[in-house]
Write an enzyme that holds these catalytic residues in place. Structure first.
Site, PDB file in Angstrom:
ATOM      1  N   ASP A  36      12.665  -6.516 -15.436  1.00 22.95           N
ATOM      2  CA  ASP A  36      11.484  -7.366 -15.597  1.00 22.95           C
ATOM      3  C   ASP A  36      10.909  -7.801 -14.254  1.00 22.95           C
ATOM      4  O   ASP A  36       9.774  -8.265 -14.194  1.00 22.95           O
ATOM      5  CB  ASP A  36      11.809  -8.591 -16.461  1.00 22.95           C
ATOM      6  CG  ASP A  36      11.923  -8.224 -17.945  1.00 22.95           C
ATOM      7  OD1 ASP A  36      11.840  -7.017 -18.257  1.00 22.95           O
ATOM      8  OD2 ASP A  36      12.098  -9.115 -18.783  1.00 22.95           O
ATOM      9  N   ASP A 280     -38.812   0.266  -7.563  1.00 27.01           N
ATOM     10  CA  ASP A 280     -37.744   1.264  -7.492  1.00 27.01           C
ATOM     11  C   ASP A 280     -36.765   1.095  -8.632  1.00 27.01           C
ATOM     12  O   ASP A 280     -35.998   1.991  -8.950  1.00 27.01           O
ATOM     13  CB  ASP A 280     -37.013   1.152  -6.157  1.00 27.01           C
ATOM     14  CG  ASP A 280     -36.438  -0.232  -6.005  1.00 27.01           C
ATOM     15  OD1 ASP A 280     -37.212  -1.146  -5.672  1.00 27.01           O
ATOM     16  OD2 ASP A 280     -35.234  -0.406  -6.254  1.00 27.01           O
ATOM     17  N   GLY A 415     -33.934   6.775  -9.163  1.00 31.78           N
ATOM     18  CA  GLY A 415     -35.042   7.287  -9.963  1.00 31.78           C
ATOM     19  C   GLY A 415     -35.456   8.697  -9.619  1.00 31.78           C
ATOM     20  O   GLY A 415     -35.587   9.546 -10.496  1.00 31.78           O
ATOM     21  N   LEU A 416     -35.621   9.002  -8.323  1.00 31.11           N
ATOM     22  CA  LEU A 416     -36.113  10.329  -7.950  1.00 31.11           C
ATOM     23  C   LEU A 416     -35.087  11.408  -8.257  1.00 31.11           C
ATOM     24  O   LEU A 416     -35.429  12.496  -8.687  1.00 31.11           O
ATOM     25  CB  LEU A 416     -36.481  10.350  -6.461  1.00 31.11           C
ATOM     26  CG  LEU A 416     -37.848   9.746  -6.162  1.00 31.11           C
ATOM     27  CD1 LEU A 416     -38.130   9.782  -4.675  1.00 31.11           C
ATOM     28  CD2 LEU A 416     -38.933  10.482  -6.942  1.00 31.11           C
TER      29      LEU A 416
END
Lengths: 511, 427
Positions: A36, A280, A415-416
């Site tokens: 343990d 953006d 995004g692009l």
């Protein structure tokens, strides 16, 4: 019996360790067999703590079982007291010791040590880590706190306690710093932070504060309720993760204390609102996210995802059964079904089925997402060593919102990049077999197909041209396109899916 | 074999100082941890721990980042319902096994692994294994062993697992002597040893555990076995019961250990000195070359071993004799006098051996010993580092191929790197 491979939570005594390890001058004697002690490495390796957790394990063996494990326990308590000289001790049993019923509390009490000894009752076969932490903190508060006395310092400014941060928590260290700064700016002093770096003396003066802040309801809810009942201390349990939640939190503080929120709100340091509005970020609109973790972080993340990032929450769930009701309510509000489970295979199945573009989860979801080639950000414990960053990275408050914006956006495509993928889907790097470059490139480990559950009468066929069209759809929406098209075809009794069907379905579903 | 330097035994009487024998808090894993490497070694086996949430959490924590591929292990977590007798635990277990095997048809061997809770409540897993074997044979064989912390320390889990395989080994009818190498080794090391034995002209060689459960080697009175690992007490006993005879040797760590280990087999098979020299020379040369590079870094450095895997004594011997390191205390969970006889003869006189553990007292002794490097478990390492003591995590000595000639340098590197890093950091 329940079959388990990976678990979200350890046993309840690990929760007790998280509390003891966070505190000062507290020692935990755990009646437990060899092995343990593995739990020590969670703190020294994963959290990189420089000290061993303040835990003594009795380490009983099979040959002790017939004789005197109780004596072994008492010796361990006495030795630990002498060696470590704590100001308070907690004693309890791990799962195996629970079965041999030695009564650690009674045995420790019989030693008449000159310090408070707090017995823990943590049923290992029913409960789990967070519950164990909550219960331990509650026992400690109950045993050591005192009514606000005449010795309490006279105060000009209102004050509060920050309750809930523990060792091995997700960003607890930085959340404490962030909230402390925020409250001080508001004109509220911090009386005690607990269990984080609190000593038994600090616990004794909890009642001096005007109110409590429940930072992590999973851990501090029980204690805060008891403090309210016993000393009439109100508490705030709005978790200030996200810009709106932080504003709500500030409103609640001002309501309780009459401080002026104006300067803090005017100076709100969060860049998230502007970053989310800037063009953006348009590509973030409607990103499909799946959220899983402890209840507090899931609830906070769902709100941020929908209101502050304009994502679409396509699914959410929690392993915190104690807070299942809250998560179900949030799910209903979002129009999805909550997944309440502690089986990571259920979660994996749901992720596969939903095909989200982003997974917000724990260490386990990070692995699931990686396997499926989906981006992921970690929002909740359990976490691994890399989620204890060197940099200041709170989740709470305005700076926390900044951290969250950055962390969540990072695994997504810009995004692009997304547009390029859409336009040039036949580029060899965009193929089904290639892992997206932003996820490390290379071959895909597992194809993230989403074969919808086959139905008895399922005779759907994909024509070659439909398959070809499908393959030109960017991989991150391909699964969804397949699923939508099949649903569309089934509803209309179409047996063979053609390119036409695919485009019809696209028009029908709008995406 | 007289020409072989490594075979010259140091016959000095080993009446060194008292061995410290302690019991108290142990900072060591239990035997369940062995599953982390055994499930990768035996590729069609599944390990089902019958235990508590703690067991599941332990394996998960010990396995750390090895989380990717779907693992061939799981824990059947005992719940309150089982303990209260509301559910028949045997029925529950059968149901879970049935579900598991339906989902994993690739599994040919299932181990039911006992844990502390299952031992304490006296759940009879050997009967369960028999019952389930009866049901799933010949597709799946079901065996059981205990990896519980009340009975096993860390690597003893592998010992218990291998011992449970021995009765399943087919009887050998061979009139020729056969060599069995016992103890899980890295695949690459196994391949190297196979080649070396073949070159020595020892053709009938097998390994326990095998990579596939169907390839369990045959055993009989013509079987001679070499222990590749020092922690196989029960496995050795079981092998002897099947008629096999142990070839007394040190363990194949370092150039010297590997040579003596190979020589024990060569001697038994009557391999000529000339052949032995020819076959082992290139490996020995490469090992010496590789180790030479570490001399400057390691010679004279003081090392302290906390007990962990039972590999401590052979490793200490290797560091002392081949790298000129100085031994302070060498702790081991269990000192098997017979299996370690050759190793103990090779240890320098002034080494302090300790068996068992009382961790707080041992930490005090460690400070007093002023070591340059401490070999210890994950729970102790960062606290030592934070106080300025260089450490080597002991678990890495099990997860890295260190046996044999080609790995002797890698083994030295494990000790050199932490020291080098401390030197390199200028912060």
């Amino acid at each position: 019996m329940q079959l388990t491979v990976w678990t979200y939570e350890g046993p309840p005594h690990v929760g007790a360790m998280r509390v003891a390890t966070a505190m000062k001058d507290v020692h935990y004697v755990l009646h437990a067999p060899q092995g343990d002690t593995y739990a020590d490495l969670l703190f020294t390796m994963i959290e990189r703590r420089a000290e061993r957790p303040p835990v003594t394990y009795t380490t009983f063996q099979a040959r002790d079982l017939g004789s005197d494990t109780a004596q072994l326990f008492q010796d361990a308590v006495r030795d630990a007291y002498e060696r470590f000289q704590p100001k308070a001790m907690i004693v309890g049993a791990s799962c195996t010791a629970e079965l041999i019923q030695d009564d650690p509390g009674g045995l420790a009490e019989a030693l008449e040590l000159p310090i408070p000894v707090i017995p823990l009752e943590l049923p290992s076969y029913q409960r789990k880590e967070n519950w164990g932490a909550a219960e331990t903190f509650y026992y400690i508060v109950k045993a050591l706190s005192r009514p606000a006395g005449e010795n309490s310092p006279a105060r000009v400014r209102p004050s509060c306690n920050l309750l809930g941060p523990t060792a091995l928590g997700f960003r607890h260290r930085d959340d404490v710093a962030e909230l402390t700064g925020l409250l001080r700016m508001l004109g509220v002093d911090i009386n005690v932070v607990a269990p984080w770096e609190a000593s038994p003396d600090d616990i004794a003066r909890l009642a001096d504060a005007d109110f409590n802040v429940v930072m992590y309801p999973e851990i501090a809810d029980t204690a805060a309720r008891w403090l309210k009942r016993t000393y009439g201390q109100p508490f705030i349990d709005t978790v200030p993760i996200g810009v709106s939640a932080t504003r709500d939190f500030i409103a609640e503080v001002t309501e309780l204390t009459n401080v002026d929120p104006g300067p803090v709100l005017a100076d709100a340091a969060s860049r998230l609102p502007w970053y989310s509005r800037s063009i953006d970020s348009t590509y973030l609109t409607g990103k499909r996210v799946f959220i899983f973790g402890d209840a507090s972080h899931v609830l906070a993340s769902a709100r941020i995802a929908r209101d502050e990032m304009a994502f679409e929450v396509v699914g959410l769930g929690t392993y915190s059964r104690e807070f299942a009701r809250d998560v179900r309510a949030a799910a209903a509000d979002l129009g999805v079904e909550a997944l309440i489970t502690d089986d990571y295979l259920d979660v994996e199945e749901r992720v596969q089925e939903l095909q989200p573009e982003l997974v917000l989860g724990t260490q386990m979801e990070r692995h699931v997402a990686k396997r499926l080639g989906i981006g992921c950000a970690v929002i909740s414990a359990p976490v691994h060593v890399q989620d204890y960053p060197a940099a200041y990275s709170p989740q709470m408050g305005f700076e926390g919102a900044n951290t969250i914006f950055d962390t969540w956006v990072h695994p997504l495509m810009m995004g692009l990049e997304e547009h390029l993928l859409g336009m040039f889907s036949e580029d060899f790097e965009f193929s089904n077999e290639t892992r997206p470059s932003h996820l490390g490139g290379g071959a895909r480990v597992a194809e993230a197909t989403t074969e919808s559950a086959p139905q008895a009468d399922d005779v759907l066929q994909w024509s070659d041209d439909a398959e070809k069209t499908l393959s030109r759809i960017p991989f991150f929406v391909r699964g969804k396109a397949r699923r939508n098209t099949e649903t569309f075809a089934r509803e209309r009794g179409i047996a063979t899916i053609t390119s036409e069907t695919l485009y019809d379905a696209k028009a029908h579903f709008g995406r | 074999m007289s020409g072989n330097t490594a075979l010259k035994r140091d016959t000095r009487d080993s009446t060194r100082g008292e061995i410290i024998r302690e019991r108290g808090q142990r900072e060591v894993f239990c035997g369940l941890t062995g599953i982390v490497w055994l499930h990768r070694k035996i590729q069609d086996a599944f390990f089902l721990v019958v235990g508590s949430r703690t067991c599941a959490h332990l394996i998960q924590s010990a396995a750390g980042v090895m989380i990717f591929a779907e693992p061939r292990f799981a824990t059947a977590i005992i719940s309150e319902r089982d303990l209260a007798g509301l559910a028949d635990m045997n029925d529950e277990l059968d149901r879970e096994v049935e579900k598991l095997l339906a989902r994993r048809p690739d599994i040919k061997l299932l181990f039911l692994v006992g844990s502390c809770p299952s031992e304490v409540i006296k759940l009879d897993l050997s009967r369960a294994a028999e019952r389930l074997s009866g049901r799933f044979m010949p597709d799946v064989r079901v065996l059981n062993y205990s990896g519980s912390g009340i009975e096993t320390t860390f690597t003893q889990g592998e010992d218990a697992c291998l011992a449970s395989l021995v009765p399943e080994m087919p009887a050998s009818t061979s009139a020729e002597p056969e060599l069995l190498v016992a103890g899980a080794l890295a695949d690459v090391v196994e391949d190297q040893f196979r080649t070396l034995f073949a070159d020595l002209g020892i053709e009938r060689v097998s390994f326990l555990p095998p990579q596939r459960s169907g390839e369990l080697p045959a055993i009989g009175s013509n079987t001679r076995y070499l222990l590749a690992q020092p922690f196989l007490t029960d496995t050795a006993r079981a092998l002897e019961e099947r008629g096999a005879r142990r070839l007394d040797a040190p363990f194949p760590l370092g150039e010297e250990g590997t040579t003596a280990w190979l020589a024990a087999a060569a001697r038994e098979w009557g391999v000529s000195d000339e052949v032995f020299e020819r076959v082992t020379a290139p490996g020995r040369e490469r090992a010496r070359l590789a180790l030479g590079r570490y001399q400057d870094e390691l010679a004279g450095k003081r090392v302290f071993f906390f007990p962990d895997s039972q590999l401590e004594v052979p490793l200490a011997r290797f560091l002392a004799r081949e790298l000129d390191m100085q031994l302070t205390e060498v702790g081991t969970p269990y000192l098997h006098r017979e299996h370690l006889a050759r190793e103990l003869e090779w240890l320098p006189d002034d080494v302090q051996l300790s068996e068992g553990q009382d961790v707080d007292k041992q930490i005090d002794r460690c400070w007093a010993a002023e070591p340059d490097i401490v070999v210890c478990g994950l729970g102790l390492a960062n606290p030592f580092e934070a106080q300025g003591i260089t450490t080597k995590w002991s678990i890495e000595l099990l997860f890295t191929p260190v046996h044999g000639y080609e790995q002797a340098g890698d083994c030295a590197e494990l000790f050199a790197r932490p020291l080098r890093r401390r030197e390199a950091l200028r912060i």
